[in-house]
Design an enzyme around this catalytic site. Structure first.
Site, PDB file in Angstrom:
ATOM      1  N   THR B  18       0.818  -1.216   0.000  1.00 44.60           N
ATOM      2  CA  THR B  18       0.000   0.000   0.000  1.00 44.60           C
ATOM      3  C   THR B  18       0.853   1.268   0.000  1.00 44.60           C
ATOM      4  O   THR B  18       0.719   2.129  -0.877  1.00 44.60           O
ATOM      5  CB  THR B  18      -0.911   0.004   1.243  1.00 44.60           C
ATOM      6  OG1 THR B  18      -1.634  -1.221   1.264  1.00 44.60           O
ATOM      7  CG2 THR B  18      -1.890   1.165   1.187  1.00 44.60           C
ATOM      8  N   ALA B  38      13.008  20.367  -4.458  1.00 50.86           N
ATOM      9  CA  ALA B  38      14.208  19.765  -3.870  1.00 50.86           C
ATOM     10  C   ALA B  38      15.492  20.262  -4.521  1.00 50.86           C
ATOM     11  O   ALA B  38      16.562  20.184  -3.919  1.00 50.86           O
ATOM     12  CB  ALA B  38      14.133  18.244  -3.989  1.00 50.86           C
ATOM     13  N   LYS B 110       6.716   2.189  12.798  1.00 51.09           N
ATOM     14  CA  LYS B 110       6.685   2.675  14.190  1.00 51.09           C
ATOM     15  C   LYS B 110       7.015   1.578  15.181  1.00 51.09           C
ATOM     16  O   LYS B 110       7.656   1.825  16.198  1.00 51.09           O
ATOM     17  CB  LYS B 110       5.326   3.270  14.549  1.00 51.09           C
ATOM     18  CG  LYS B 110       4.148   2.473  14.073  1.00 51.09           C
ATOM     19  CD  LYS B 110       3.743   3.007  12.726  1.00 51.09           C
ATOM     20  CE  LYS B 110       2.499   2.419  12.154  1.00 51.09           C
ATOM     21  NZ  LYS B 110       2.325   2.905  10.775  1.00 51.09           N
ATOM     22  N   GLU B 134       9.057  10.292   9.365  1.00 49.13           N
ATOM     23  CA  GLU B 134       7.820  11.097   9.404  1.00 49.13           C
ATOM     24  C   GLU B 134       6.586  10.231   9.205  1.00 49.13           C
ATOM     25  O   GLU B 134       5.529  10.466   9.810  1.00 49.13           O
ATOM     26  CB  GLU B 134       7.890  12.193   8.345  1.00 49.13           C
ATOM     27  CG  GLU B 134       6.716  13.134   8.305  1.00 49.13           C
ATOM     28  CD  GLU B 134       6.558  13.965   9.565  1.00 49.13           C
ATOM     29  OE1 GLU B 134       5.684  13.589  10.384  1.00 49.13           O
ATOM     30  OE2 GLU B 134       7.285  14.957   9.753  1.00 49.13           O
ATOM     31  N   GLY B 139       0.607   9.331   9.671  1.00 45.18           N
ATOM     32  CA  GLY B 139       0.571   9.335   8.205  1.00 45.18           C
ATOM     33  C   GLY B 139       1.114  10.612   7.601  1.00 45.18           C
ATOM     34  O   GLY B 139       2.271  10.972   7.813  1.00 45.18           O
ATOM     35  N   ILE B 141       0.381  13.754   8.142  1.00 43.19           N
ATOM     36  CA  ILE B 141       0.501  14.961   8.964  1.00 43.19           C
ATOM     37  C   ILE B 141       1.963  15.140   9.350  1.00 43.19           C
ATOM     38  O   ILE B 141       2.557  14.228   9.914  1.00 43.19           O
ATOM     39  CB  ILE B 141      -0.323  14.837  10.266  1.00 43.19           C
ATOM     40  CG1 ILE B 141      -1.761  14.417   9.968  1.00 43.19           C
ATOM     41  CG2 ILE B 141      -0.270  16.128  11.061  1.00 43.19           C
ATOM     42  CD1 ILE B 141      -2.556  14.076  11.236  1.00 43.19           C
ATOM     43  N   GLY B 192     -12.941  -2.207   5.436  1.00 44.28           N
ATOM     44  CA  GLY B 192     -11.503  -2.041   5.224  1.00 44.28           C
ATOM     45  C   GLY B 192     -10.853  -1.059   6.183  1.00 44.28           C
ATOM     46  O   GLY B 192      -9.688  -0.718   6.029  1.00 44.28           O
ATOM     47  N   LYS B 210       3.384   4.753  18.467  1.00 46.95           N
ATOM     48  CA  LYS B 210       3.513   6.129  17.974  1.00 46.95           C
ATOM     49  C   LYS B 210       3.700   7.105  19.133  1.00 46.95           C
ATOM     50  O   LYS B 210       4.502   8.037  19.051  1.00 46.95           O
ATOM     51  CB  LYS B 210       2.274   6.489  17.148  1.00 46.95           C
ATOM     52  CG  LYS B 210       2.164   5.659  15.865  1.00 46.95           C
ATOM     53  CD  LYS B 210       0.766   5.776  15.259  1.00 46.95           C
ATOM     54  CE  LYS B 210       0.626   4.937  14.003  1.00 46.95           C
ATOM     55  NZ  LYS B 210      -0.789   4.806  13.577  1.00 46.95           N
TER      56      LYS B 210
END
Lengths: 443, 443
Positions: B18, B38, B110, B134, B139, B141, B192, B210
């Site tokens: 995913t 970048a 994590k 990150e 996710g 944020i 899901g 987390k």
């Protein structure tokens, strides 16, 4: 890397009012914590303020106090100049002089950057120095960092923010207490939420400065405050706040930057926002910014947008970034406006007529058969489709066969809406100037 | 600096499920935008996945596909290894091997970092490589960036977050529909929102991983998942959600890290939060993290905490950071856990008995005179003061002279509360196991 191996960064402060005082206090109080993060100390070595008495009261013996800002810029020991004077005048001259002297610059001055940013960033690039401005938008909320660094994977679609605390406080009070703008403004001034001359806040200029900066870093366009649509809250009535509420909306002053195929919308205006959105529930002097990116979806950043220590929090974060990068090559830095200077976008800022939003209209009409048919016909002529119509016998208009007609439209252009309004206004059954407000779903 | 002067950064992806698929897609779709930010290209040159067929379907001819992750690590052309396998097993070995091979590492793992972070960061420091994560918390944020960089001026006081979307979805549904946990879990699995084996989510383990990472970067302590209090939502009943609502509270699964004078509280548990707080209104699978700093006050970060592209947004942001810093000295980097490795804090994680919160208690009691006096007396014996008491004839208990007694307390220690509960439970008038939930004002 050992903690004390690196020389402390020496900072010169220009202006030690609210934010300058906060910056000094935070750097003093948290110096150990900051050093443990930054890997080196950050010291305010010099402070320039015309009011040297006040400055000395704040800094004591911890830093040299001078009246002449140019003495700070001329000091070869100073690595970073923090400009907290504000405005376009002397602040601009001093920032350019600091850059010319090879100093890195941190500023909270949104007005300066929104209007003269292109000149300032070009000069900084030429001299190879950093110009950091986290404190210029939304106080302590790290929204500049989020947009410039946290969301770099995204093609940003829009940014919308409550970025002026004074007006959000006034709007919250107007709604809570059902009071009109003038009354609440006076109260806000008494409480210190609005300045003696509140023009920049209530006319939307301050929010538009910040929206201009956000548009630049979101889309890689130059700062173009002169092309921004700027509309404040002075014309807003308690009646419309009440009607909006009944329809499930709150009215917020939003700074909005939105990407369209043919350009960028850049606008600040009172906006109906669905009550169910988090941002509609941001009350009082708090700020919040929504960012919509194609990968991340909608993100929101919330906190205090002004005040001594919240703004200082942003100034000091910039200083820590500079402390880390001060010895690194320019390639290691984040570009001033998020995109490399030679890779800016040529997308134009769209004229207001081409801006697309949905609308809230309030018409005072004669309470007669056929009125609604006439009005909806004129909207249809401009291709404007209607989302909802309600009729309200408001207290003050319930007599004499008059009624308020509230219309919510689907999305259309500002130009088309203005034509439809002109046509409706000419109807003999429309008895007062039509109120037009913009509405955003922010979904 | 010219756009194409710098060599592109070459990335090897371990795992293309995913998040890996999202990372590939986002880097492809937005490659021009990302390069413009970048200052150099970011290219996925190699992908390792046991399912090479699926991998080839995703990447086509754009990258080399292999089954063996070690072939990616061994490739001298690869600058950065992105670990998206998950878990503590093979992922740990591969991350350590990538570090040993001198590769920078980006991971969304994590579990791995919360449990083995100390070992991994030490190895990375030894080899002078970056480990960026990150994507491991909330996710898309950019909360790691906000804490590590945006709020560096602050002494952080506490962090509290909705950092598991599955449980927030379940709690939202339980409240909305008045359904019990088991029913909603099945629905969430069908839609899901919950995995076939949802244990890590519903038992609070994922959120606690987390929270462990957030505690480390907020306070400069090492990751110590083994000391975290971990409590999920499986025991939560629709009754308590309803009572909480009547009292003006929502129940959210929060990961909390709070600084006290003598240590750090690190805990994940269902929590009553005042309905008026923005975070109480974060619904469905969305995430939000509150950070309280001494200078900035309360800030909030909101967005999608999971999913293909939102998580990829965080992975790619880390890659852009690395692209900027790849040629710079280690001093230019942000420390792994926000604080310089030689400046970590020795503050211990406090045992649960010493944690201080206020509480919500529900007691099923005999509807007799003197019951309340007995109960409040036992609370007083432990020095626990009461904020509110309500009595409810809930539908299912309205017969037989039984009633529900809901007590909100002021702040006290967990240890003291447990003693009081043991004493109350022993009363003959207390007819069922006492329900205990923690409450946070988050002000």
């Amino acid at each position: 890397m050992s903690l004390n191996a690196l020389k402390p960064v020496k900072v010169g402060l220009l202006g030690i009012g609210t934010v300058g005082g906060g910056t000094f206090t935070v750097l003093q109080r948290n110096q150990e914590e900051i050093r443990r993060r930054a890997g080196r100390g950050i010291e305010i070595a010099m402070v320039a303020d015309l009011n040297t008495e006040r400055a000395k009261e704040v800094v004591g013996n911890a830093a040299q106090v001078v009246a002449d800002a140019r003495a700070v810029i001329a000091n070869p020991e100073i690595d970073v100049v923090v400009e907290l004077i504000g405005g376009y005048g002397i602040a601009k001259a001093l920032v350019l002089e600091a850059i010319a002297a090879g100093k890195h610059v941190v500023t909270a001055n949104k007005a300066l950057l929104a209007v003269h940013g292109t000149e300032i960033f070009a000069a900084a690039r030429e001299k190879g120095v950093i110009v950091a401005f986290e404190a210029a938008v939304a106080g302590g909320i790290p929204i500049i960092k989020a947009l410039r660094e946290g969301l770099t994977a995204n093609r940003v679609q829009w940014v919308a923010g409550i970025i002026n605390g004074t007006t959000n406080f006034i709007l919250s009070e107007m709604r809570d207490k059902g009071l009109d703008f003038d009354v609440v403004l006076k109260e806000a001034q008494r409480l210190g939420y609005a300045e003696a001359d509140p023009t920049f806040d209530i006319e939307g200029v301050d929010a538009a400065h910040k929206a201009t900066l956000l548009s630049a870093i979101a889309f890689g366009i130059p700062v173009q405050f002169d092309k921004a649509h700027v509309e404040g809250i002075t014309q807003l009535s308690a009646t419309d706040i009440k009607y909006a509420e009944q329809l499930g909306y709150r009215i917020k002053l939003l700074g909005i930057a939105r990407r369209r195929d043919n350009g960028i919308e850049l606008r600040t205006h009172p906006t109906l926002v669905p009550m169910s959105r988090l941002i509609a529930n941001v009350e009082g002097a708090m700020n919040a910014v929504l960012v919509q990116g194609d990968a991340v979806g909608t993100t929101l950043y919330y906190g205090k947008g002004a005040g001594s220590e919240p703004t200082a929090s942003a100034v000091v974060a910039d200083l820590v970034d500079i402390a880390r990068l001060i010895d690194a090559a320019p390639e290691a830095r984040v570009p001033y406006l998020a995109f490399q200077p030679d890779s800016m976008s040529a997308l134009p800022v769209l004229p207001l007529e081409q801006v697309q939003t949905s609308f809230y209209l309030r018409l005072r009409v004669a309470d007669k058969a056929g009125v609604l048919a006439n009005i909806t016909g004129l909207l249809a002529e401009q291709g404007i489709s209607i989302d909802a119509v309600i009729q309200r016998e408001a207290d003050q208009v319930s007599e004499g066969g008059q009624t308020d007609l509230i219309i919510l439209t689907h999305e259309t252009t500002e130009g088309g809406m203005n034509k439809a309004i002109a046509a409706m206004q000419a109807l003999p059954t429309v008895l007062a100037p039509i109120v037009k407000l913009r509405k955003e779903e922010l979904a």
